[in-house]
Motif scaffolding. Sequence first.
Motif, mmCIF file in Angstrom:
data_model
loop_
_atom_site.group_PDB
_atom_site.id
_atom_site.type_symbol
_atom_site.label_atom_id
_atom_site.label_comp_id
_atom_site.label_asym_id
_atom_site.label_seq_id
_atom_site.Cartn_x
_atom_site.Cartn_y
_atom_site.Cartn_z
ATOM 1 N N LEU A 1 37.692 48.250 1.273
ATOM 2 C CA LEU A 1 36.825 47.200 1.807
ATOM 3 C C LEU A 1 35.663 47.807 2.580
ATOM 4 O O LEU A 1 34.516 47.344 2.470
ATOM 5 C CB LEU A 1 37.640 46.271 2.707
ATOM 6 N N LYS A 2 35.943 48.827 3.352
ATOM 7 C CA LYS A 2 34.874 49.516 4.085
ATOM 8 C C LYS A 2 33.842 50.078 3.114
ATOM 9 O O LYS A 2 32.627 49.913 3.306
ATOM 10 C CB LYS A 2 35.475 50.638 4.931
ATOM 11 N N HIS A 3 34.324 50.743 2.060
ATOM 12 C CA HIS A 3 33.407 51.319 1.070
ATOM 13 C C HIS A 3 32.588 50.224 0.392
ATOM 14 O O HIS A 3 31.370 50.375 0.198
ATOM 15 C CB HIS A 3 34.207 52.104 0.033
ATOM 16 N N ALA A 4 33.244 49.106 0.044
ATOM 17 C CA ALA A 4 32.535 48.013 -0.624
ATOM 18 C C ALA A 4 31.461 47.422 0.281
ATOM 19 O O ALA A 4 30.346 47.121 -0.167
ATOM 20 C CB ALA A 4 33.530 46.933 -1.049
ATOM 21 N N ARG A 5 31.767 47.263 1.547
ATOM 22 C CA ARG A 5 30.776 46.693 2.473
ATOM 23 C C ARG A 5 29.621 47.669 2.717
ATOM 24 O O ARG A 5 28.470 47.253 2.836
ATOM 25 C CB ARG A 5 31.441 46.315 3.789
ATOM 26 N N MET A 6 29.912 48.948 2.797
ATOM 27 C CA MET A 6 28.840 49.929 2.970
ATOM 28 C C MET A 6 27.941 49.969 1.733
ATOM 29 O O MET A 6 26.717 50.097 1.845
ATOM 30 C CB MET A 6 29.436 51.306 3.254
ATOM 31 N N GLU A 7 28.549 49.846 0.554
ATOM 32 C CA GLU A 7 27.752 49.794 -0.671
ATOM 33 C C GLU A 7 26.869 48.546 -0.683
ATOM 34 O O GLU A 7 25.717 48.594 -1.129
ATOM 35 C CB GLU A 7 28.673 49.801 -1.893
ATOM 36 N N LEU A 8 27.402 47.434 -0.188
ATOM 37 C CA LEU A 8 26.603 46.213 -0.116
ATOM 38 C C LEU A 8 25.417 46.405 0.821
ATOM 39 O O LEU A 8 24.296 45.968 0.519
ATOM 40 C CB LEU A 8 27.476 45.050 0.357
ATOM 41 N N ALA B 1 29.045 48.696 12.456
ATOM 42 C CA ALA B 1 29.840 49.901 12.214
ATOM 43 C C ALA B 1 29.894 50.277 10.744
ATOM 44 O O ALA B 1 30.263 51.407 10.411
ATOM 45 C CB ALA B 1 31.261 49.708 12.752
ATOM 46 N N LEU B 2 29.530 49.354 9.857
ATOM 47 C CA LEU B 2 29.532 49.640 8.426
ATOM 48 C C LEU B 2 28.156 50.061 7.919
ATOM 49 O O LEU B 2 28.012 50.386 6.746
ATOM 50 C CB LEU B 2 30.005 48.409 7.649
ATOM 51 N N ASN B 3 27.166 50.029 8.795
ATOM 52 C CA ASN B 3 25.816 50.428 8.414
ATOM 53 C C ASN B 3 25.631 51.902 8.762
ATOM 54 O O ASN B 3 25.647 52.286 9.935
ATOM 55 C CB ASN B 3 24.784 49.564 9.148
#
Length: 622
Positions: A373-380, A505-507
């Motif tokens: 989920l972290k990876h998916a949100r960072m990709e978004l 934190a995901l940016n």
Amino acid sequence: MVTKDADSKATATKRPVAMTSKTSVSSAAVSRTAASPSRLRAGTTAKPAAIPPATSSASSKPPGVKTSTSSKPVSSLKSPAGSATASKPAGASSSSKSGSTTGKAGSKGGAKSSGKSGVSKGSAEHEAEFEAADPGPDPAEEAARKAELEAKAAAEMEALRRAAWQAQMEYERKQEAKRRQQREEEAKRKKEEAALRKSLLEAAYDGEDDLINAGLSRAREAGYLRPDPVEAADGHGNTLLSEAAAGGAVRTVQMLLQLGADPNSRGEFLRTPLWRAAFLGKEEVVPALLQGGADPRVGNEGGELPEHVAPPAIKEIIKAWDVAKTDKLIQQIESRRLECVAAVQAERALAVRGCEESLAAAEETNSRVQQALKHARMELEKRIHEYDTCVEEKKPEGLTQVALDQVHLAEQAVEDTRKRAVEAAEALDETRLRLRREQQQQLAEGGAEAEALPGVQVAVRALNDVLIRDVGGLIAASGKWPLVIDTSGQASVFLRYQDTNYVNALNSRHMEPHMLRRSLLGSIRYGKAMVLDLQDCDLWPEMPRMFDQVQPGLLAALMDKSLLAGERYASLIRAEDGEEYDKNKFQESRIKAFGFLVITAARIPNPQLLAQTYAVRVMITE
């Protein structure tokens, strides 16, 4: 001829220079005016410089080229020598050359004069414009912009509130269905258990050993009548052995004693099986109970002993019994009881170990899904940044559309991963609950246990009073920074539109060491709140490492507030920060106004994060 040619060349080379000069001045005036919104609001516009009038055709003719009005060769136009016709063209030619020279000179002088006049006029206009006082930002426009931002924030929060309410209702519906199913299963279980208990008690009273053995086997298989079905009792505490003694079933009494039944259990009015048998005159049962360890010295709640209420024959049996044997039997019974307890504990330990293994597997699955989920949100975040770059730089429409399509794909990936994360989190919670039940050695009463969600409940409209102003001083009294638990996302929007330094934190750009340092240092310098948004990912275990890239132990010093003591924050100042971040510019009042807030969208946040913060849960209202 040489003079005229040189003069013509000079004119031809100077004229474009004058035109270029005037054009550049005009363009500069337009660009400066366009860059000044205050001037545009005042109604001033840039006037283009005057363009010089067009010169005559003669002056535009290249030097040394004669004008011809016929397509015939020049030799065919010659006339006989001495004729009038021959002399006239000669004069005309001379006159033409002279006029051409005059025209060139006039054109040259006119061009110079016109160019100077245009430049002077344009410069004067722009000097007058720039000398005019700049009125600054228009209050009405600033108010309109602020109102637009507030309306945008309100609309975004309203959309989030509606979505969160629907999601909450769907979640509650599922939870209620699950609780209803658990209640139904528990009610069915209790009904079956009550029926089994009743049948066992009746079989014990009637001496039906086969039914008792079958019932005990079924109870052990189904997990009924725990911890030990042999000690099953009615609502008054009367056990199977007590019922068998009261019914006079000798073989049943002996069988139950061999199975480990307690001969000195106390039921209604604290009566033991021996007391009931003696009181009811079951003479054949009394010796079996005494040999099984029943203590004749134990009376009822009134202090009456079995021999006090027994018929004469039973009194004689009790008086003749050697209580020293009873003491030995009690020791043996206690040893057997301890062995049984050890066996039960071993069984429970095995069950706990199984739950712990299941919990470890569930935690691993949850951690893996959280990373996804972290990876998916960072990709978004990256795809959104790419799309914004295409829009800002006005990339071709096809490229911008491709970037937008990638954003949609990334959004779908986030949604799919988020669903898996929710399922993994629910499975983890259920596994933890099973482990607690095993550890507590009890079953849930009345169906599913009430879910105790951490955090003091707060309405969205009260966030400013609770988080920013700390009305009542509850957060300050706790000595901890606040943790905002908000599954709706409204708190995140609210705090982004406040005067805060918001860090996603995901940016990856927000979490770069120099950006993280400046966000923290700027918040301390200007007395703001720094907001760390973890979103719906369990990122707290990674935060110490991210802050350590700025300064070792920074997050720990921030969480225990030692960073603000003794000017330790000054260690974050760098030379490139400039005079504005000079150590002497930090004011005590602003340092006291600094705050650190953590936001999470997880329903049950990381336990370590909960232990370190003052948890506030945002209420989702209809």
